[in-house]
Design a protein around this motif. Sequence first.
Motif, mmCIF file in Angstrom:
data_model
loop_
_atom_site.group_PDB
_atom_site.id
_atom_site.type_symbol
_atom_site.label_atom_id
_atom_site.label_comp_id
_atom_site.label_asym_id
_atom_site.label_seq_id
_atom_site.Cartn_x
_atom_site.Cartn_y
_atom_site.Cartn_z
ATOM 1 N N TRP A 28 0.825 -1.217 0.000
ATOM 2 C CA TRP A 28 0.000 0.000 0.000
ATOM 3 C C TRP A 28 0.850 1.254 0.000
ATOM 4 O O TRP A 28 0.438 2.287 -0.524
ATOM 5 C CB TRP A 28 -0.996 -0.021 1.162
ATOM 6 N N LEU A 97 -6.013 6.093 1.048
ATOM 7 C CA LEU A 97 -6.122 4.766 0.440
ATOM 8 C C LEU A 97 -6.685 3.765 1.441
ATOM 9 O O LEU A 97 -7.344 2.798 1.055
ATOM 10 C CB LEU A 97 -4.754 4.301 -0.059
ATOM 11 N N ALA A 103 -8.612 -2.386 2.169
ATOM 12 C CA ALA A 103 -7.276 -1.832 1.991
ATOM 13 C C ALA A 103 -6.553 -1.837 3.327
ATOM 14 O O ALA A 103 -7.159 -1.992 4.392
ATOM 15 C CB ALA A 103 -7.356 -0.402 1.455
#
Lengths: 245, 198, 132
Positions: A28, A97, A103
């Motif tokens: 990520w 994000l 996520a």
Amino acid sequence: MAGPIEQFEIVPLVKLPLGLDYTNSALWMTLAVVGSFAVMLLGMRGAKTVPGRFQSVSELLYEFIAGMVRDHAGHKATPYFPFVFSVFIFVLFGNALGMIPWAFTFTSHIIVTFTLAAMVFIFVTLLGIYKHGLHFFSLFLPEGAPLALAPIIVPIEIISYLSRPVSLSIRLFANMMAGHTMMKVFAGFSVSLGAALGVAGYTVGILPIIINVGLVGFEFLVAFLQAYVFTILTCLYIRDALELH
Amino acid sequence: MTEHLKAFFRPHFAVLMVALLALPGQAFAEGGEEGGLPQLNTHTYGTQIFWGLVLFVVLYLLMSRVALPRVGEVLEERSKRITGDLERAQQLRAETEALVVYYEEGLAKARAHAGQVISGVNHELSAATNHRLDEVGKALAKKIETAEKRIAKAQAEAMGEVRNVAVDVAATVLDKLVGISDREQVTSAVDRVMGERA
Amino acid sequence: MPEEDITPKAQGAEGEAAQRSSDDDLDARIRAASAKHIPESASKEAGSPSSGGIGMGFRIGVEVVSALVVGTLIGLALDRWLGTAPWFVILFFLMGSGAGVMNVYRIVNGLGYSVGLRASGSKGDGSDENKM
């Protein structure tokens, strides 16, 4: 049903030696780097004097941070604008994000935020020493303080100075972790209510979902605000290092 | 901004306290292994620090070398252009102002000139009128004078006639009544009487 | 004198006034555009030090905890290094509390985040440093 904490789990994706596995956290981070770079570049492809939509976004970000550096770090801080900008965009994308379902939010890990904060801290300290030499350490003995109190004041000021990266990282980590935990908890409520009470539970389970919708919006705000706070503190520290009082 | 900032921390605070108070204990109890708070699992710290630094440096290089200069260039260009436009607007405005001043000056000059011309004409006109009045007055005076002279002459003539008639009448009366015809004496007597009357 | 009687003059004055007003308007617009283009050292966000109960509480809490953590860690390290068991921990815990108080003092007085007791308003403006 996954617990509210499970979302913070680190999962190695590619095993590497020395314990430096490429994990979901690193994935990520990579996405944040690629995503932010894409946003900045996409807008600028065939850049025009009158900006298009994407271009406006990148320009807005640029001007926002440029203004912040100018106002809070002073004019002398312009060379460090790319650094401040990178800090902001990294934290902002890390926070934002993380709002995508499933996520991973790397800014909800204290070690990541601490690494960032420590990096800022070391950068600022080196900057101060580079600019002012040994005089930089006069920071720890405030002018006007009686010399007799120096043995007490100096350690206290040093601790106070060292607590900067700690408070900086705790603030960001705590906000991100708390927000995500809370969302998960409320989402979990709906599911468990449904499981426990059947149809009636699903009807009642709507309530936490509604709350969660509000929370998501709220979390986006927090995501931005925490990136903002992190960056503004970076600016203030840079100013301190540049304009030793 | 601050107000909002602070208001937004309210719900977090409670959860944070729960998280900070309850979870670390649990995590420590399990020795930082699977099951505890993942944030406190020190086994993951190495990789997170490493990748965090590496990727931040990558981001920094991408931003400082590629993205930011490009955005900055565009912004600078626009800024220059806007500044140029503003300067041009300012300059044009100044020119307009100068023109307005010029026009006003011309107008004032023309007005002053017109005033002068008008007052000059007025003067001339009044002078001519006065002159003409003078002339007419003089001519009239002359006419009056001759007329007066004529009247005086006529009067004198008339008086002479009256005297002669009176002398004739008196002489005739004397001659008829008394028989004296001394014309000299009668004339002087008439003259005396007329002189008394007059 | 005759000047006053000329009708075009009155019209001229009127036209002039109109011209002037549009002129001033243009001037104002140019100035506004310039101001927009060159921002005057940013709009300072007003932040009063005393505002925001729990947000401020959270901030103060973080500051105090950070200072305590740093102090205690230094104490622990020194004790482990010098073998002086509890003494340095105690000393530096106290120092940490002191540093925590200093941090809070600076926040409350709007002195920003800088180390060092600086007089209020001695440099810059404390107003913009009161952010969370």
